[in-house]
Design a protein around this motif. Structure first.
Motif, PDB file in Angstrom:
ATOM      1  N   THR A 126      36.075  45.463  45.070  1.00 58.04           N
ATOM      2  CA  THR A 126      36.290  44.429  44.051  1.00 58.04           C
ATOM      3  C   THR A 126      35.573  43.179  44.530  1.00 58.04           C
ATOM      4  O   THR A 126      35.674  42.805  45.701  1.00 58.04           O
ATOM      5  N   SER A 127      34.850  42.541  43.611  1.00 56.06           N
ATOM      6  CA  SER A 127      34.089  41.348  43.976  1.00 56.06           C
ATOM      7  C   SER A 127      35.016  40.166  44.226  1.00 56.06           C
ATOM      8  O   SER A 127      36.195  40.176  43.859  1.00 56.06           O
ATOM      9  N   ASP A 128      34.432  39.123  44.821  1.00 58.98           N
ATOM     10  CA  ASP A 128      35.116  37.837  44.881  1.00 58.98           C
ATOM     11  C   ASP A 128      35.163  37.260  43.467  1.00 58.98           C
ATOM     12  O   ASP A 128      34.461  37.721  42.570  1.00 58.98           O
ATOM     13  N   VAL A 129      35.937  36.201  43.311  1.00 57.65           N
ATOM     14  CA  VAL A 129      36.074  35.559  41.997  1.00 57.65           C
ATOM     15  C   VAL A 129      34.800  34.793  41.655  1.00 57.65           C
ATOM     16  O   VAL A 129      34.237  34.086  42.484  1.00 57.65           O
ATOM     17  N   PHE A 130      34.361  34.967  40.404  1.00 58.90           N
ATOM     18  CA  PHE A 130      33.216  34.204  39.895  1.00 58.90           C
ATOM     19  C   PHE A 130      33.535  33.699  38.492  1.00 58.90           C
ATOM     20  O   PHE A 130      34.599  33.998  37.941  1.00 58.90           O
ATOM     21  N   THR A 131      32.634  32.899  37.942  1.00 58.58           N
ATOM     22  CA  THR A 131      32.860  32.257  36.647  1.00 58.58           C
ATOM     23  C   THR A 131      31.928  32.840  35.593  1.00 58.58           C
ATOM     24  O   THR A 131      30.763  33.119  35.880  1.00 58.58           O
ATOM     25  N   VAL A 132      32.453  33.034  34.395  1.00 56.07           N
ATOM     26  CA  VAL A 132      31.618  33.355  33.231  1.00 56.07           C
ATOM     27  C   VAL A 132      31.833  32.244  32.230  1.00 56.07           C
ATOM     28  O   VAL A 132      32.969  31.890  31.908  1.00 56.07           O
ATOM     29  N   LYS A 133      30.731  31.649  31.773  1.00 50.95           N
ATOM     30  CA  LYS A 133      30.867  30.644  30.710  1.00 50.95           C
ATOM     31  C   LYS A 133      29.568  30.461  29.945  1.00 50.95           C
ATOM     32  O   LYS A 133      28.524  30.884  30.392  1.00 50.95           O
TER      33      LYS A 133
END
Length: 114
Positions: A107-114
């Motif tokens: 599982t990846s680290d947390v990232f942002t989608v916007k």
């Protein structure tokens, strides 16, 4: 505080160690454009004969509480062009696992989608 529970008979799949895959992108704190193509990149750390030919990729917009399938039967080439959903979240994660041997997953680290 971190609580470690050791219980051999009550292991659920979610508690298995993540192993066998490194996610190269997205990285922690990356900002990925919503509604645009994005190349997910990973590296299998075990031989194909052990890992299998295909992966399943999933996406979470709530930090891993819920998951939606990005794709399955994706060839294990180390990259996949993902059509990023139109969401606005700072709690996104990608999860990749081997379809042949689901114990190989990351599982990846947390990232942002916007």
């Amino acid at each position: 505080a971190v609580f470690l529970l050791f219980c051999v008979s009550c292991k659920v799949p979610e508690s298995l160690p993540e192993q066998g895959i490194t996610i190269l992108s997205p990285k922690a704190n990356d900002v990925v454009q919503a509604g645009a193509p994005y190349e997910i990149q990973w590296k299998a750390e075990v031989p194909d004969s052990e890992f299998g030919a295909n992966v399943t990729i999933e996406f979470s917009k709530d930090g891993g509480k819920s998951w939606e399938k990005v794709g399955e039967n994706i060839p294990n080439t180390g990259k996949y062009s993902w059509n990023v959903p139109k969401v606005d979240s700072v709690q996104c994660k990608i999860r990749i696992n081997s379809q042949y041997r689901p114990k190989y997953r990351r599982t990846s680290d947390v990232f942002t989608v916007k």
